[in-house]
Design a protein around this motif. Structure first.
Motif, PDB file in Angstrom:
ATOM      1  N   ASP A  29       0.838  -1.203   0.000  1.00 60.93           N
ATOM      2  CA  ASP A  29       0.000   0.000   0.000  1.00 60.93           C
ATOM      3  C   ASP A  29       0.872   1.252   0.000  1.00 60.93           C
ATOM      4  O   ASP A  29       0.607   2.218  -0.737  1.00 60.93           O
ATOM      5  N   ILE A  30       1.908   1.237   0.846  1.00 60.37           N
ATOM      6  CA  ILE A  30       2.749   2.421   0.990  1.00 60.37           C
ATOM      7  C   ILE A  30       3.623   2.608  -0.257  1.00 60.37           C
ATOM      8  O   ILE A  30       3.874   3.742  -0.690  1.00 60.37           O
ATOM      9  N   THR A  31       4.042   1.510  -0.859  1.00 61.74           N
ATOM     10  CA  THR A  31       4.824   1.604  -2.101  1.00 61.74           C
ATOM     11  C   THR A  31       3.983   2.296  -3.178  1.00 61.74           C
ATOM     12  O   THR A  31       4.433   3.247  -3.835  1.00 61.74           O
ATOM     13  N   LEU A  32       2.754   1.839  -3.334  1.00 64.19           N
ATOM     14  CA  LEU A  32       1.866   2.468  -4.318  1.00 64.19           C
ATOM     15  C   LEU A  32       1.629   3.932  -3.980  1.00 64.19           C
ATOM     16  O   LEU A  32       1.677   4.810  -4.854  1.00 64.19           O
ATOM     17  N   PHE A  33       1.403   4.187  -2.704  1.00 64.88           N
ATOM     18  CA  PHE A  33       1.113   5.544  -2.242  1.00 64.88           C
ATOM     19  C   PHE A  33       2.223   6.505  -2.662  1.00 64.88           C
ATOM     20  O   PHE A  33       1.950   7.620  -3.103  1.00 64.88           O
ATOM     21  N   PHE A  34       3.457   6.070  -2.543  1.00 59.80           N
ATOM     22  CA  PHE A  34       4.558   6.978  -2.851  1.00 59.80           C
ATOM     23  C   PHE A  34       4.941   6.987  -4.319  1.00 59.80           C
ATOM     24  O   PHE A  34       5.505   7.951  -4.803  1.00 59.80           O
ATOM     25  N   GLU A  35       4.624   5.916  -5.027  1.00 62.55           N
ATOM     26  CA  GLU A  35       5.067   5.864  -6.424  1.00 62.55           C
ATOM     27  C   GLU A  35       3.978   6.243  -7.413  1.00 62.55           C
ATOM     28  O   GLU A  35       4.280   6.654  -8.538  1.00 62.55           O
ATOM     29  N   ALA A  36       2.718   6.109  -7.039  1.00 67.59           N
ATOM     30  CA  ALA A  36       1.664   6.290  -8.041  1.00 67.59           C
ATOM     31  C   ALA A  36       0.673   7.392  -7.698  1.00 67.59           C
ATOM     32  O   ALA A  36      -0.278   7.620  -8.452  1.00 67.59           O
TER      33      ALA A  36
END
Lengths: 200, 200
Positions: B109-116
């Protein structure tokens, strides 16, 4: 001013290939890596597609060269500090300032580095990661020296460096060069916290 | 164990829509947002494309719901801490532990939050950013309370929080749940550095 205290300035494109890489970097960061085509890069660089392929043979190559160029320049800035400063506390402070100055000067490069590294081939990604490890090791070494001299206290230099660099790196998501605080003022807050913590 | 000290556990999908969102999240993080199609999501969720559109009307909507769900759950974990702990130093420590536990539990979730996040529409991005600001404000408030009580010393709580959360956030690039150190051990190093700094 950043440049007064650390001398970090992003190198300017002086040849066609460097200029193409800069154009591609800007497109990758604003549009995203996947939505940007070689045709888009050619158009933005004022070249025909054939002209572009004369300099760079694929989008993969462009992505790799952008990563490699950034990490190599970052490493060279840090290595200058390593050579110039001996005292571990002063060295760490100067390394931290330099890290923030790099983030200031290479904002797009660092954004791509963190968002698109996963699109490199396995082999190229390993090459880039190995240089990124060298970047981290310069900080780890400075902290270890400080520990050995009884100046610093920390359970793990490696983990501390991951947090410290992360705090700085994450600036790419919020830092605006035209913001209320200069990069020097931000660096003072950052360094104060890393060196002395929040508790009085 | 993380769950013992903070109780943070990622909520499990209990209905079809939540399960689809989880499948989409996994695809976005591994393949990238742009290369993943609604067809890919349908296939991975074991649905026809028509079946998928019954639940979610566009890839944009999927992306927005993933961001909103994550930040709302993160906020609810922090608000529990705010209610439970009064002393500012203890509160900040618990908030920091909770932040790291969230990163542990919500890694994708956090990866998506920061990348997308940048692929959200302007309007939706503003909505998400406003909730992210609320998340930051909980930390700022705890530090301000500590400053008012003479416990903490820092030139700017706002900037300190950006660095502190950034240090934690950046774990999404290096933290492996199966790594040598547990999230609790990592949290201790992190909190020690934030509270007391490196210098002895």
């Amino acid at each position: 001013m950043t440049t007064d205290s650390t001398n970090v300035t992003r190198r300017q494109g002086s040849d066609t290939k460097t200029e193409i890489l800069d154009v591609a970097l800007s497109l990758f960061v604003t549009k995203g890596y996947h939505p940007t085509s070689m045709q888009d890069i050619a158009e933005a660089a004022g070249l025909t597609k054939g002209g572009l392929y004369y300099y760079l043979k694929s989008k993969d190559e462009v992505l790799y060269l952008l990563h490699d160029r950034f990490i190599m320049e970052g490493l060279s800035w840090l290595r200058k500090v390593e050579e110039e400063v001996n005292d571990p506390e002063k060295k760490l402070v100067k390394l931290l300032k330099t890290h923030l100055a790099i983030i200031d000067q290479y904002k797009d490069d660092i954004t791509l580095f963190f968002e698109a590294m996963k699109y490199l081939s396995q082999e190229k990604r390993q090459e880039v990661k190995s240089k990124r490890d060298d970047y981290e090791k310069i900080f780890i070494k400075a902290i270890e020296e400080g520990r050995n001299q009884g100046v610093f206290s920390i359970a793990s230099s490696e983990i501390a460096v991951l947090y410290i660099l992360g705090a700085g790196n994450f600036m790419y998501t919020w830092y605006k060069p035209e913001g209320k605080k200069t990069i020097e003022e931000l660096a003072d807050i950052f360094i104060g916290m890393i060196m002395n913590g929040l508790v009085k």
